[in-house]
Design an enzyme around this catalytic site. Structure first.
Site, short mmCIF file in Angstrom:
data_model
loop_
_atom_site.label_atom_id
_atom_site.label_comp_id
_atom_site.label_asym_id
_atom_site.label_seq_id
_atom_site.Cartn_x
_atom_site.Cartn_y
_atom_site.Cartn_z
N PRO A 215 0.83 -1.15 0.00
CG PRO A 215 -0.53 -1.53 1.81
CD PRO A 215 0.52 -2.13 0.98
CD GLU A 216 3.09 3.06 -4.47
OE1 GLU A 216 3.22 4.26 -4.77
OE2 GLU A 216 3.32 2.15 -5.28
NE ARG B 56 20.85 12.51 -3.90
CZ ARG B 56 19.81 12.17 -3.14
NH1 ARG B 56 19.17 13.09 -2.44
NH2 ARG B 56 19.41 10.92 -3.07
#
Length: 297
Positions: free
Chosen positions: A2-3, A170
């Site tokens: 589940p997000e 990044r």
DNA sequence: CAAGCGACCTGACGGC
DNA sequence: TGCCGTCAGGTCGCTT
């Protein structure tokens, strides 16, 4: 798991039963889930009222009378269901396929609801990657599970400006940075893929390439933030139906009924109008990524 | 520090 | 029918 959208859907399914209810007792099937359950877990909850049921990122948070917060994480396979005293599943909530109904029940909260009815909320988790903890509300924000959590993708806080510092410099691919819960809290593998498709950005692109030289957000990063918010908002509106074992109110089993643009669609045509691309599946840091190499750059 | 990867655990599914 | 390999929503912690 589940997000975030699925956790929010679970919260909405439980809130009417849990908010204002008194926990009569708690039954555990074992002393641990992913981690050991807190010391005296059942005893500390018994007799207490649940003042509110909230959510932060992928955690369900029950405010317990007396200053505790019960934090619950569903891991990959955790789910809740509601049972009446007769054992019937209350419609409209969350349930597992019948075959697995009781085998992996690990925690049962026996409640008296604010209307005076008896009900149980049962946590089932076959893989046991879920966990529960009890945290003092005072100082909650400094708890290791929560102090490092990033921006909620449901509100105005998520913006290009807020993301820029996390992306600047990044080299890690966008996929990895968006999965990092210290940056945005609540995205998972499915919705990262979906949001990147919406933003027309390649999951392989180095994150620093959508930040300006002076460290501020590029237009692409501003749009990415908007597209993430839209993706999550749409998923919540659709009922967080990315779960294989989500069961509809009528008991029928849904299977990825949310129509994903790319997730799980390897070798199928890109859904963007006028795009002739075909969805590809690659592996990034050990997990599947789905994207359209034609329109996502 | 950032980045990558194995580990944790069970079940479902496809191929032989 | 059964066995084996692969994969699955997450995240922790160890190694480069």
């Amino acid at each position: 798991m589940p997000e975030l959208p699925e956790v929010e859907t679970v919260r909405r399914g439980l809130v009417d039963v849990m908010e204002g209810a008194r926990i009569d007792h708690v039954v555990l099937s074992r002393p641990d889930l992913r981690f050991p359950l807190p010391e005296r877990f059942a005893e500390r909850l018994a007799g207490k009222r649940i003042e509110a049921l909230g959510r932060r990122a992928k955690y369900l948070l029950a405010d317990i009378e007396g200053g505790l917060v019960l934090a619950m994480h569903l891991g990959m396979s955790g789910s809740f269901r509601i049972e009446s005293p007769q054992g019937a599943v209350v419609p409209g909530v969350f349930a597992h396929p019948r075959s697995a109904e009781r085998l992996h029940d690990h925690v049962r909260f026996a409640l008296t609801t604010r209307d005076g009815a008896d009900a149980s909320v049962v946590f089932n988790d076959p893989r046991r990657f879920g966990y529960m903890s009890l945290i003092e509300r005072e100082g909650f924000d400094t708890h290791p599970h929560f102090s490092g959590l990033g921006i909620e993708p449901t509100g105005n806080a998520l913006s290009g400006a807020a993301l820029a510092p996390f992306f600047a410099g990044r080299t890690a691919p966008l996929k990895a940075v968006l999965l990092d819960q210290k940056v945005i809290a609540g995205l998972g593998n499915i919705y990262v893929c979906e949001a990147l498709w919406r933003a027309r950005l390649s999951p392989r692109r180095a994150s620093g390439t959508i930040v300006r030289k002076d460290g501020t957000a590029s237009q692409r990063l501003v749009r990415l933030a908007e597209d993430i918010r839209a993706t999550i908002a749409d998923a919540i509106a659709a009922g967080g139906s990315s779960l294989r074992d989500y069961r509809q109110a009528d008991g029928s089993l849904g299977y990825f009924q949310h129509s994903f643009a790319v997730y799980g669609r390897e070798d199928e045509p890109c859904k963007r109008d006028d795009c002739r691309g075909v969805v590809r599946r690659i592996v990034q840091s050990g997990r599947s990524t789905f994207f359209c190499p034609v329109c996502q750059r």
